[in-house]
Design an enzyme around this catalytic site. Structure first.
Site, PDB file in Angstrom:
ATOM      1  N   SER A   1       6.629  -3.787   4.525  1.00 45.85           N
ATOM      2  CA  SER A   1       6.706  -2.337   4.310  1.00 45.85           C
ATOM      3  C   SER A   1       6.233  -1.974   2.898  1.00 45.85           C
ATOM      4  CB  SER A   1       8.139  -1.863   4.586  1.00 45.85           C
ATOM      5  OG  SER A   1       8.188  -0.472   4.815  1.00 45.85           O
TER       6      SER A   1
ATOM      7  N   ASP B   1       6.840  -1.813  11.626  1.00 42.88           N
ATOM      8  CA  ASP B   1       7.358  -2.289  10.342  1.00 42.88           C
ATOM      9  C   ASP B   1       7.944  -3.704  10.423  1.00 42.88           C
ATOM     10  OD1 ASP B   1       8.879  -2.553   7.888  1.00 42.88           O
ATOM     11  OD2 ASP B   1       8.824  -0.364   7.730  1.00 42.88           O
TER      12      ASP B   1
END
Length: 289
Positions: A64, A176
């Protein structure tokens, strides 16, 4: 003049590190940076402290926002520039609202945002070996990107479920990386790190009611991760946890405070890092003889 001196200093450190490693005396260090939206700016402080104490980084992996910071650093971008950009960052720099059955926004602007820090477009152009972690939402498996285009891999790693639309890339539907690797220590180890330094950005508890659906989703995932057994911890030699739990996901304006938290937490970990470098270094020398 100041910039030239700083550059020469970094070059000298690099030559020393290279010579030391060639002598077979130093274990390879991997740095794994976790996610956390605005809290990820604390990674800049972590990197600043590692440079301050001349701790080498041979491999770097990110999930991320950790993937964004890792890419910028691996490309050679200065920490001062990253800090400057952090203060002025807004959601519209990397995301745009786009209602879909799969999410509420697109992060397609992230590739242009990355170009503020580097003109590099591939993993092969990185100055430090880099891994970016995403998750295949169909199989539930981690995907470690280490070659090819950086842009799509970065967007996938930052495609927070429920907020950003999943990224379709190389025949996969990706989201993610925090879902499987809150901190991508397995990726750092996979690249060849003997010592893995993990940076975990604990979100903590909200002291007030969630302001919007994004915070509801974020807190829900945080609670699940806190209760779950994190496999990434098993691959961790040194854990750094900056005190950033009180910072909300979009509070980029708190950049100076976040960087200071990263600095403080890393300085506390330096003695352990040096001990491991010395202890594992002795083992590496024995193995290579």
């Amino acid at each position: 003049m100041g910039t030239t001196v700083k550059w020469l200093g970094k070059a000298l450190k690099g030559l020393r590190s290279f010579a030391y490693d060639q002598d077979g005396g130093r274990p390879r260090v991997g740095l794994a940076l976790g996610g956390g939206f605005a809290r990820g700016i604390a990674h800049v402080g972590v990197l600043r402290a590692l440079e301050e104490y001349e701790i080498p980084v041979d491999f770097i992996a990110g999930t991320s926002v950790g993937a964004l910071i890792s890419t910028a650093y691996a490309s050679g971008c200065s920490l001062d520039f990253m800090a400057e950009q952090g203060v002025h960052t807004r959601f519209s720099d990397f995301g745009r609202w786009k209602l879909s059955r799969r999410g509420m926004a697109s992060n397609d602007r992230l590739e242009d945002y990355l170009h503020r820090f580097t003109s590099a477009k591939s993993f092969e152009e990185m100055k430090i070996p880099l891994a970016i972690v995403a998750v295949d939402i169909l199989t539930g498996e981690s995907v470690h990107f280490t070659k090819g285009e950086i842009g799509p891999a970065l967007r996938a790693s930052c495609a927070y479920p429920g907020l950003f639309i999943p990224v379709e890339y190389e025949g996969r539907c990706l989201v993610d990386g925090f879902l499987t690797e809150t901190v991508p220590t397995p990726a750092a180890r996979e690249m060849g790190a003997d010592i893995v330094i993990a940076v975990h950005l604990e979100p903590g508890l909200l002291k007030s009611m969630p302001r919007n659906s994004i915070e509801v989703i974020s807190r829900s995932f945080s609670i699940i991760q806190t209760r779950a057994s994190d496999a990434w911890r098993k691959e961790t030699d040194v854990l750094i946890e900056p005190n950033v739990h009180h910072v909300l996901w979009d509070e980029f304006a708190r950049t100076p405070e976040l960087i200071e938290s990263g600095l403080d937490a890393t300085r506390q970990a330096i003695p352990k890092i040096r001990m491991l470098l010395a202890r594992k270094g002795a083992g590496v020398r024995r193995e290579r003889r």
